[in-house]
Design an enzyme around this catalytic site. Structure first.
Site, PDB file in Angstrom:
ATOM      1  N   ASN A  45       0.811  -1.212   0.000  1.00  4.86           N
ATOM      2  CA  ASN A  45       0.000   0.000   0.000  1.00  4.86           C
ATOM      3  C   ASN A  45       0.852   1.274   0.000  1.00  4.86           C
ATOM      4  OD1 ASN A  45      -2.258   1.624   0.241  1.00  4.86           O
ATOM      5  ND2 ASN A  45      -2.677   1.097   2.382  1.00  4.86           N
ATOM      6  N   HIS A 130     -14.113  -4.132  11.844  1.00  5.69           N
ATOM      7  CA  HIS A 130     -13.625  -2.825  12.319  1.00  5.69           C
ATOM      8  C   HIS A 130     -14.780  -1.923  12.688  1.00  5.69           C
ATOM      9  CE1 HIS A 130      -9.459  -2.625  10.207  1.00  5.69           C
ATOM     10  NE2 HIS A 130      -9.725  -3.854  10.609  1.00  5.69           N
ATOM     11  N   ARG A 155     -13.020  -5.014  16.443  1.00  2.00           N
ATOM     12  CA  ARG A 155     -11.948  -4.081  16.759  1.00  2.00           C
ATOM     13  C   ARG A 155     -12.561  -2.708  17.021  1.00  2.00           C
ATOM     14  NH1 ARG A 155      -6.959  -1.750  13.027  1.00  2.00           N
ATOM     15  NH2 ARG A 155      -8.469  -0.154  12.475  1.00  2.00           N
ATOM     16  N   TYR A 167      -6.468   7.978  12.314  1.00  2.00           N
ATOM     17  CA  TYR A 167      -6.442   6.831  11.413  1.00  2.00           C
ATOM     18  C   TYR A 167      -7.113   5.637  12.076  1.00  2.00           C
ATOM     19  CZ  TYR A 167      -4.914   3.261   8.204  1.00  2.00           C
ATOM     20  OH  TYR A 167      -4.912   2.246   7.298  1.00  2.00           O
ATOM     21  N   ASP A 231      -6.070  -1.503  18.062  1.00  2.00           N
ATOM     22  CA  ASP A 231      -4.807  -1.308  17.346  1.00  2.00           C
ATOM     23  C   ASP A 231      -4.206   0.029  17.772  1.00  2.00           C
ATOM     24  OD1 ASP A 231      -2.742  -1.168  15.518  1.00  2.00           O
ATOM     25  OD2 ASP A 231      -3.990  -1.536  13.748  1.00  2.00           O
ATOM     26  N   HIS A 233      -1.343   1.032  16.612  1.00  3.05           N
ATOM     27  CA  HIS A 233      -0.665   1.475  15.386  1.00  3.05           C
ATOM     28  C   HIS A 233       0.744   2.018  15.606  1.00  3.05           C
ATOM     29  CE1 HIS A 233      -1.044   2.061  11.084  1.00  3.05           C
ATOM     30  NE2 HIS A 233      -2.116   1.315  11.193  1.00  3.05           N
ATOM     31  N   GLU A 257      -2.884  -4.465  19.689  1.00  2.40           N
ATOM     32  CA  GLU A 257      -2.028  -4.662  18.511  1.00  2.40           C
ATOM     33  C   GLU A 257      -1.016  -3.535  18.331  1.00  2.40           C
ATOM     34  OE1 GLU A 257      -4.487  -5.008  15.052  1.00  2.40           O
ATOM     35  OE2 GLU A 257      -2.894  -4.374  13.699  1.00  2.40           O
ATOM     36  N   GLU A 283       2.232  -7.035  11.320  1.00  2.00           N
ATOM     37  CA  GLU A 283       1.713  -6.723   9.979  1.00  2.00           C
ATOM     38  C   GLU A 283       2.782  -6.093   9.090  1.00  2.00           C
ATOM     39  OE1 GLU A 283      -1.671  -4.149  11.116  1.00  2.00           O
ATOM     40  OE2 GLU A 283      -0.629  -2.495  10.151  1.00  2.00           O
ATOM     41  N   ARG A 304       0.664 -11.324  13.264  1.00  2.00           N
ATOM     42  CA  ARG A 304      -0.162 -10.517  12.366  1.00  2.00           C
ATOM     43  C   ARG A 304       0.248 -10.604  10.891  1.00  2.00           C
ATOM     44  NH1 ARG A 304      -4.347  -8.597  12.041  1.00  2.00           N
ATOM     45  NH2 ARG A 304      -4.042  -6.363  11.800  1.00  2.00           N
ATOM     46  N   HIS A 333      -3.287 -10.270   9.201  1.00  2.00           N
ATOM     47  CA  HIS A 333      -3.643  -8.916   8.734  1.00  2.00           C
ATOM     48  C   HIS A 333      -4.591  -9.026   7.536  1.00  2.00           C
ATOM     49  CE1 HIS A 333      -1.879  -4.849   7.183  1.00  2.00           C
ATOM     50  NE2 HIS A 333      -2.795  -4.629   8.099  1.00  2.00           N
ATOM     51  N   ASP A 337      -6.294  -3.386   1.840  1.00  2.00           N
ATOM     52  CA  ASP A 337      -5.131  -3.326   0.941  1.00  2.00           C
ATOM     53  C   ASP A 337      -4.460  -4.691   0.759  1.00  2.00           C
ATOM     54  OD1 ASP A 337      -4.554  -1.888   3.679  1.00  2.00           O
ATOM     55  OD2 ASP A 337      -2.598  -2.685   3.117  1.00  2.00           O
ATOM     56  N   GLU A 360      -8.510 -10.976  10.485  1.00  2.00           N
ATOM     57  CA  GLU A 360      -9.082  -9.630  10.286  1.00  2.00           C
ATOM     58  C   GLU A 360      -9.882  -9.622   8.981  1.00  2.00           C
ATOM     59  OE1 GLU A 360      -6.054  -6.635   9.838  1.00  2.00           O
ATOM     60  OE2 GLU A 360      -7.479  -4.990  10.140  1.00  2.00           O
ATOM     61  N   TRP A 424       3.581   6.288  12.805  1.00  2.00           N
ATOM     62  CA  TRP A 424       2.232   6.232  12.287  1.00  2.00           C
ATOM     63  C   TRP A 424       1.631   4.860  12.445  1.00  2.00           C
ATOM     64  CZ3 TRP A 424       0.138   3.417   8.255  1.00  2.00           C
ATOM     65  CH2 TRP A 424      -1.208   3.730   8.015  1.00  2.00           C
TER      66      TRP A 424
HETATM   67  C1  CS2 Z   1      -4.182  -1.645  10.055  1.00  2.88           C
HETATM   68  C2  CS2 Z   1      -4.102  -1.446   8.560  1.00  2.88           C
HETATM   69  O1  CS2 Z   1      -5.588  -3.456   9.589  1.00  2.88           O
HETATM   70  C3  CS2 Z   1      -4.825  -2.979  10.389  1.00  2.88           C
HETATM   71  O2  CS2 Z   1      -4.565  -3.480  11.465  1.00  2.88           O
HETATM   72  O3  CS2 Z   1      -3.026  -1.480  10.773  1.00  2.88           O
HETATM   73  O4  CS2 Z   1      -5.196  -0.673   8.210  1.00  2.88           O
HETATM   74  C4  CS2 Z   1      -2.832  -0.789   8.027  1.00  2.88           C
HETATM   75  O5  CS2 Z   1      -2.728   0.504   8.491  1.00  2.88           O
HETATM   76  C5  CS2 Z   1      -2.829  -0.776   6.528  1.00  2.88           C
HETATM   77  O6  CS2 Z   1      -2.906  -2.090   6.062  1.00  2.88           O
HETATM   78  C6  CS2 Z   1      -1.603  -0.105   5.950  1.00  2.88           C
HETATM   79  O7  CS2 Z   1      -1.554  -0.321   4.593  1.00  2.88           O
HETATM   80 MG    MG Z   2      -2.868  -2.881  12.416  1.00  6.06          MG
END
Ligand code: CS2
Ligand code: MG
Length: 424
Positions: A45, A130, A155, A167, A231, A233, A257, A283, A304, A333, A337, A360, A424
């Protein structure tokens, strides 16, 4: 290896297909002399074309003439043979080749892929959806909408007081395909397509103050049974992560996560010393080596990695077997994407392995499904591969042509305090 028992199984074409049916996808299609095709997902992605070049310029010329049956040897040839091992681009390219070869082998066997991975161990893969909302009422609506769709694990991501968009949280402002309100999406495509990444603001102290109150409210509203995930992140320091894990203990999370940035996995020792909240990570990992210390020191509970970014089915199966030694489970994961090809591969592995944990699942757009025509099914919160030979996905070139690649970025994150770039 140039000795073919059956020349019909030699690879005669390798095409890299790029399309954007709702978001960008990179897909590899291999074809044998006998006309059997296999697909692999190579989507990274926001950096998609780097994998396209890696595949087209450096990998596909090596595949022509190879025996499609030689999956392990091809994996080793591309991994050891590159000299420059690991990394997301290399491993996504290898993953695509590996997945396409498994697809071909299963089609040749006339079996769904999971049969070649040891057969079915369960009816389907338990998924989590989600749910998100800027404020609690929207979050509760989103949780209810997911429960109505059959999800059995959720989640939870919310807005943080004083911050704009966060995000992982859908809002009407960034809602894209998929509706608005409870079913709004946050995944930044296509609404967030831009010449440069969108910049978001972050304030860790505000987040840490707010998150436990959200889980308390969700438990009060939805009771103790519903498995809840969250998450972080990669945004916390080890001691912040330890504090969050400890404060979330009363709400009995399924997992927490990506609490810290993934480069320095040793810091999870500190987190683990302080909390019994289960931890998931991986991930953005690429290989089994990324997990060694985490497994051997029992620092995590869920893996993940997706097939797409960890070197394919061959490599992920090896990671799961290694994890099983430590009672660590899969938690693949599966955001949008990861293409339907990558998701289908995860499901075949997921129904076969002994240490499946959770999958997920964020539904793809209708445009995406029209290109890939997935045959997996979602029933009562379980996602299951079909019994079609191979992976059970396709690639409709005419549909894909209707959705050309468009450059797109994930957002970046800056501190609200002074504009510093933040994890991020
Ligand atoms: C996220 C994703 O699914 C998840 O747990 O962390 O949305 C992640 O940010 C994206 O796959 C990034 O491309
Ligand atoms: Mg994640």
């Amino acid at each position: 290896m140039t000795d073919f028992d059956d020349m019909g199984t030699r690879i005669v074409s390798a095409e890299v297909l790029v399309s954007s049916p709702g978001r960008n996808f990179v897909t590899l299609r291999l074809r044998t002399a006998d006309g059997v095709t296999g697909l692999g997902d190579a989507t990274v992605n926001g950096r998609e074309l780097a994998v396209v070049s890696y595949l087209q310029d450096h990998v596909t010329p090596l595949l022509i003439g190879r025996d499609a049956h030689a999956i392990e040897d091809t994996w080793q040839y591309l991994y050891r043979g590159a000299y420059w091992r690991r990394g997301p681009i290399t491993m996504a390219a290898i993953a695509a080749v590996d997945t396409a070869l498994w697809d071909i082998k299963a089609k040749m066997a006339g079996m769904p892929l999971y049969q070649l991975l040891g057969g079915r161990s369960r009816r389907g893969c338990l998924t989590y959806g989600h749910a998100s909302g800027a404020e609690l009422p929207e979050l509760f609506d989103s949780i209810r909408a997911h429960l109505d769709q059959g999800y059995r694990a959720i989640r939870i991501q919310t807005g943080v007081p004083g911050l704009g968009s966060v995000y992982g949280v859908a809002s009407s402002a960034n809602a894209v395909v998929g509706g608005s309100g409870a079913s709004a999406r946050y995944d930044h495509e296509p609404a967030r397509r831009a010449a440069v990444p969108v910049e978001e603001e972050w304030d860790t102290r505000a987040y840490l103050r707010h998150a436990p109150s959200v889980f308390e409210a969700v438990r009060n509203e939805f009771g103790p049974e519903l498995p809840l995930l969250h998450d972080a992140h990669h945004r916390l320091t080890p001691i912040q992560a330890a504090k969050l894990g400890k404060e979330l203990e009363p709400y009995d999370l399924f997992w927490l996560e990506d609490v810290t940035p993934a480069e320095n996995t040793a810091v999870l020792r500190r987190v683990r010393e302080h909390t019994t909240t289960p931890l998931a990570i991986g991930e953005v990992f690429n290989t089994i080596w990324d997990y060694r210390e985490l497994f051997e020191e029992q620092l995590i509970d869920y893996v993940r990695s997706p097939v797409t970014h960890a070197g394919g089915i061959t490599a992920l199966r090896r990671i799961f077997d290694y994890a099983a030694v430590y009672q660590i489970k899969s938690g693949v994961h599966g955001p949008t994407d990861i293409s339907p090809v990558g998701l289908a591969a995860a499901l075949h592995l997921g129904v076969a392995i002994p240490n499946f944990g959770i999958q997920e699942y964020m539904k793809h757009t209708e445009d995406t499904d029209q290109v890939f025509r997935p045959t997996y099914s979602f029933t009562d919160g379980l996602l299951a591969p079909s019994d079609e030979p191979g992976l059970g996905v396709d690639h409709d070139d005419a549909e894909a042509d209707r959705h050309p690649y468009t450059r797109a970025y994930l957002p970046v994150n800056r501190l609200k305090l002074d504009g510093s770039m933040h994890d991020w």
